[in-house]
Motif scaffolding. Structure first.
Motif, mmCIF file in Angstrom:
data_model
loop_
_atom_site.group_PDB
_atom_site.id
_atom_site.type_symbol
_atom_site.label_atom_id
_atom_site.label_comp_id
_atom_site.label_asym_id
_atom_site.label_seq_id
_atom_site.Cartn_x
_atom_site.Cartn_y
_atom_site.Cartn_z
ATOM 1 N N ILE A 138 0.665 -1.214 -0.071
ATOM 2 C CA ILE A 138 -0.041 0.011 -0.192
ATOM 3 C C ILE A 138 0.957 1.263 -0.127
ATOM 4 C CG2 ILE A 138 -1.456 1.503 1.477
ATOM 5 C CD1 ILE A 138 -3.121 -1.241 2.031
ATOM 6 N N PHE A 139 1.987 1.285 0.715
ATOM 7 C CA PHE A 139 2.679 2.471 0.819
ATOM 8 C C PHE A 139 3.423 2.894 -0.589
ATOM 9 C CE2 PHE A 139 7.210 3.842 1.465
ATOM 10 C CZ PHE A 139 6.969 5.072 1.696
ATOM 11 N N ILE A 140 4.115 1.695 -0.924
ATOM 12 C CA ILE A 140 4.666 1.889 -2.406
ATOM 13 C C ILE A 140 3.821 2.267 -3.560
ATOM 14 C CG2 ILE A 140 6.085 0.751 -4.300
ATOM 15 C CD1 ILE A 140 7.112 -1.049 -1.949
ATOM 16 N N ASN A 141 2.596 1.657 -3.356
ATOM 17 C CA ASN A 141 1.482 1.807 -4.408
ATOM 18 C C ASN A 141 1.002 3.325 -4.227
ATOM 19 O OD1 ASN A 141 -0.728 0.586 -6.432
ATOM 20 N ND2 ASN A 141 -1.867 1.712 -4.961
ATOM 21 N N LYS A 142 0.840 3.911 -3.104
ATOM 22 C CA LYS A 142 0.443 5.160 -3.014
ATOM 23 C C LYS A 142 1.513 6.246 -3.197
ATOM 24 C CE LYS A 142 -1.986 7.917 0.630
ATOM 25 N NZ LYS A 142 -2.680 7.909 1.878
ATOM 26 N N LEU A 143 2.756 5.648 -3.086
ATOM 27 C CA LEU A 143 3.998 6.599 -3.570
ATOM 28 C C LEU A 143 3.894 6.819 -4.979
ATOM 29 C CD1 LEU A 143 6.049 7.706 -1.541
ATOM 30 C CD2 LEU A 143 7.554 5.940 -2.553
ATOM 31 N N PHE A 144 3.361 5.923 -5.766
ATOM 32 C CA PHE A 144 3.085 6.230 -7.342
ATOM 33 C C PHE A 144 1.760 6.266 -7.842
ATOM 34 C CE2 PHE A 144 7.468 4.041 -6.189
ATOM 35 C CZ PHE A 144 8.358 5.008 -6.767
ATOM 36 N N ASN A 145 0.984 6.564 -6.831
ATOM 37 C CA ASN A 145 -0.261 6.629 -7.335
ATOM 38 C C ASN A 145 -0.795 5.328 -8.167
ATOM 39 O OD1 ASN A 145 -0.465 9.522 -6.146
ATOM 40 N ND2 ASN A 145 0.653 10.137 -7.892
ATOM 41 N N GLY A 146 -0.749 4.575 -7.442
ATOM 42 C CA GLY A 146 -1.343 3.104 -8.285
ATOM 43 C C GLY A 146 -2.938 2.949 -7.927
ATOM 44 N N LEU A 184 -5.295 -3.394 -17.872
ATOM 45 C CA LEU A 184 -4.229 -4.024 -17.546
ATOM 46 C C LEU A 184 -2.917 -3.126 -17.508
ATOM 47 C CD1 LEU A 184 -3.232 -6.841 -16.271
ATOM 48 C CD2 LEU A 184 -2.558 -7.617 -18.469
ATOM 49 N N LEU A 185 -2.817 -2.665 -18.762
ATOM 50 C CA LEU A 185 -1.424 -1.774 -18.701
ATOM 51 C C LEU A 185 -1.698 -0.304 -17.820
ATOM 52 C CD1 LEU A 185 -0.886 -2.039 -22.618
ATOM 53 C CD2 LEU A 185 0.401 -3.054 -20.807
ATOM 54 N N ASN A 186 -2.837 0.060 -17.714
ATOM 55 C CA ASN A 186 -3.249 1.155 -16.867
ATOM 56 C C ASN A 186 -3.088 0.947 -15.417
ATOM 57 O OD1 ASN A 186 -3.614 2.937 -19.373
ATOM 58 N ND2 ASN A 186 -5.716 2.556 -19.370
ATOM 59 N N LYS A 187 -3.869 -0.276 -15.074
ATOM 60 C CA LYS A 187 -4.063 -0.338 -13.696
ATOM 61 C C LYS A 187 -2.798 -1.440 -13.131
ATOM 62 C CE LYS A 187 -9.188 -0.564 -13.349
ATOM 63 N NZ LYS A 187 -10.188 -1.597 -13.120
ATOM 64 N N ALA A 188 -2.232 -1.902 -13.651
ATOM 65 C CA ALA A 188 -1.286 -3.135 -13.217
ATOM 66 C C ALA A 188 0.473 -2.500 -12.975
ATOM 67 C CB ALA A 188 -1.200 -4.355 -14.113
ATOM 68 N N LYS A 189 0.715 -1.727 -13.620
ATOM 69 C CA LYS A 189 2.014 -1.432 -13.589
ATOM 70 C C LYS A 189 2.608 -1.093 -12.421
ATOM 71 C CE LYS A 189 1.563 1.906 -16.803
ATOM 72 N NZ LYS A 189 1.597 2.864 -17.709
ATOM 73 N N VAL A 190 2.117 0.107 -11.572
ATOM 74 C CA VAL A 190 2.390 0.177 -10.453
ATOM 75 C C VAL A 190 2.289 -0.794 -9.230
ATOM 76 C CG1 VAL A 190 2.102 1.923 -8.356
ATOM 77 C CG2 VAL A 190 2.250 2.889 -10.728
ATOM 78 N N PRO A 191 0.925 -1.500 -9.247
ATOM 79 C CA PRO A 191 0.848 -2.532 -8.385
ATOM 80 C C PRO A 191 1.819 -3.542 -8.446
ATOM 81 C CG PRO A 191 -1.382 -1.800 -8.951
ATOM 82 C CD PRO A 191 -0.527 -1.237 -9.986
ATOM 83 N N MET A 192 2.174 -4.028 -9.647
ATOM 84 C CA MET A 192 3.191 -5.146 -9.958
ATOM 85 C C MET A 192 4.761 -4.500 -9.531
ATOM 86 S SD MET A 192 4.160 -6.847 -13.536
ATOM 87 C CE MET A 192 4.624 -8.493 -13.476
ATOM 88 N N ASP A 210 -14.234 -4.994 -8.148
ATOM 89 C CA ASP A 210 -14.810 -5.475 -9.597
ATOM 90 C C ASP A 210 -14.016 -6.568 -9.698
ATOM 91 O OD1 ASP A 210 -12.801 -4.558 -10.832
ATOM 92 O OD2 ASP A 210 -13.350 -2.620 -10.715
ATOM 93 N N GLU A 211 -14.646 -7.388 -10.650
ATOM 94 C CA GLU A 211 -13.907 -8.677 -11.210
ATOM 95 C C GLU A 211 -12.625 -8.397 -12.076
ATOM 96 O OE1 GLU A 211 -16.774 -11.064 -13.071
ATOM 97 O OE2 GLU A 211 -17.650 -11.624 -11.364
ATOM 98 N N GLU A 212 -12.430 -7.199 -12.543
ATOM 99 C CA GLU A 212 -11.442 -7.011 -13.393
ATOM 100 C C GLU A 212 -10.134 -6.718 -12.509
ATOM 101 O OE1 GLU A 212 -10.698 -4.425 -17.294
ATOM 102 O OE2 GLU A 212 -10.788 -3.144 -15.356
ATOM 103 N N ASP A 213 -10.181 -6.113 -11.346
ATOM 104 C CA ASP A 213 -9.296 -5.889 -10.514
ATOM 105 C C ASP A 213 -8.965 -7.098 -9.763
ATOM 106 O OD1 ASP A 213 -9.240 -2.931 -10.937
ATOM 107 O OD2 ASP A 213 -10.193 -2.592 -9.082
ATOM 108 N N THR A 214 -9.942 -7.846 -9.415
ATOM 109 C CA THR A 214 -9.629 -9.403 -8.706
ATOM 110 C C THR A 214 -8.888 -10.196 -9.761
ATOM 111 O OG1 THR A 214 -11.699 -9.197 -7.451
ATOM 112 C CG2 THR A 214 -10.804 -11.205 -7.802
ATOM 113 N N ALA A 215 -9.144 -10.328 -11.180
ATOM 114 C CA ALA A 215 -8.368 -11.076 -11.995
ATOM 115 C C ALA A 215 -7.007 -10.435 -12.035
ATOM 116 C CB ALA A 215 -9.338 -10.963 -13.217
ATOM 117 N N ILE A 216 -6.809 -9.101 -12.345
ATOM 118 C CA ILE A 216 -5.512 -8.700 -12.490
ATOM 119 C C ILE A 216 -4.691 -8.860 -11.101
ATOM 120 C CG2 ILE A 216 -4.291 -6.424 -12.451
ATOM 121 C CD1 ILE A 216 -6.674 -5.387 -14.274
#
Length: 327
Positions: A108-116, A298-306, A146-152
């Motif tokens: 959560i900390f790293i994700n928030k740092l880069f606005n994921g 996937l490209l828009n949402k997954a970069k920072v969380p990954m 939502d199911e998209e976030d869960t699948a990612i």
């Protein structure tokens, strides 16, 4: 009535077909390291983004991705023996609590740092800390992801966790750990049970200790889910929303089966059969979830969380390694 039921049944059949293909592909040497869950999500995503979502079958597919996913989580309860965890694995519960707190807070900390994406980060945090796809499925029902976030999230946890499990097997000859300590390291730091088995299978001792450490974390799925439900209900109250937090009733079934497995000796062949059923239901659910993911999202949402997941998983591996050496 029969005509109305057909699309629903065809939707379920669709997920079964893709699940069978994914299951068989997981036995191919190269793909076996990825696992059937990740393969099912990848196939479904390719189908969705090339052919499109099979709209007439949505009812059956949604039933699988929501209801059968919860049935699979309930069946996971038969993996737990509460007596063994309360005796041999008691101190591992303390380690499990640390792993969960560290994983959730760091991602959560790293994700928030880069606005994921906040939802995906939260799902990945609990998936990393507890038990991968099963934990993500439980948490997603509480926060109404939502199911998209869960699948990612499940796709990322499967791929990254498998990558780390393979690294562990390569590191085993050089990390200078006994088989039992190496097993505990794998069980405390890797995400999915299948990944723990992959990394811990270097010897019988390492496999036994890796599963004990991992199942101590799986046990924490129930109390952590109730804590999250309480926190989430307070959050929705503060935000003055009318949205109610879902009570994860299926976790009661998960705990009930754990109790049954603790006090009733289930024959090995029946236990293995149920384990395979749970695994297949989970693969079917991944098909339904994967169909909701677009490559653009996937490209828009997954970069920072990954990135958050990779950094957190790396730190978790290093920290648990040195903690086990010191102990």
């Amino acid at each position: 009535m029969k005509n109305n039921a057909r699309p629903f049944l065809y939707g379920i059949l669709f997920t079964i077909i893709v699940a069978v293909i994914s299951y068989l592909l997981s036995y191919i040497p190269v793909l076996s390291s990825i696992g059937a869950l990740a393969i099912a999500i990848i196939i479904s995503m390719i189908y969705r983004n090339s052919i499109g979502y099979p709209e007439p079958l949505r009812g059956g597919i949604t039933f699988v991705s929501k209801k059968l996913l919860r049935v699979a989580i309930i069946l996971y309860g038969l993996k737990l023996n509460l007596y063994i965890i309360a005796t041999d694995g008691l101190w591992l519960l303390v380690g499990g609590i640390f792993v969960i707190l560290f994983s959730v807070c760091m991602i959560i900390f790293i994700n928030k740092l880069f606005n994921g994406n906040e939802n995906i980060a939260l799902l990945l945090g609990f998936g990393t800390g507890i038990c991968g796809a099963a934990a993500i499925g439980a948490v997603s029902s509480i926060i109404k992801s939502d199911e998209e976030d869960t699948a990612i999230s499940i796709g990322l946890i499967s791929l990254v966790g498998t990558f780390f499990a393979l690294i562990y097997t390569f590191l085993f000859p050089v990390v200078n750990l006994t088989d039992s300590v190496y097993g505990m390291w794998a069980g405390l730091s890797l995400h999915e049970i299948a990944q723990v088995v992959l990394a811990g299978s270097v010897s019988q001792d390492s496999l036994a200790f890796s599963l004990l450490a991992k199942l101590s974390r799986v046990f924490l799925l129930v109390p952590v889910s109730f804590v999250l439900m309480y926190i989430w209900s307070k959050r929705t109250t503060r935000e003055s929303t009318t949205q109610k937090v879902n009570f994860p009733y299926f976790l009661i079934g998960f705990l009930l089966l754990a109790v049954i497995n603790t006090f009733i000796a289930i024959p090995e062949n029946i236990s293995q059969a149920i384990d395979e059923i749970a695994k297949f239901l989970m693969i079917m659910a991944m098909v339904g979830l994967g169909l909701n993911v677009s490559f653009k999202s996937l490209l828009n949402k997954a970069k920072v969380p990954m990135i958050s997941l990779l950094v957190t998983s790396s730190l978790l591996s290093v920290i648990t390694y040195f903690l086990l050496i010191l102990i």
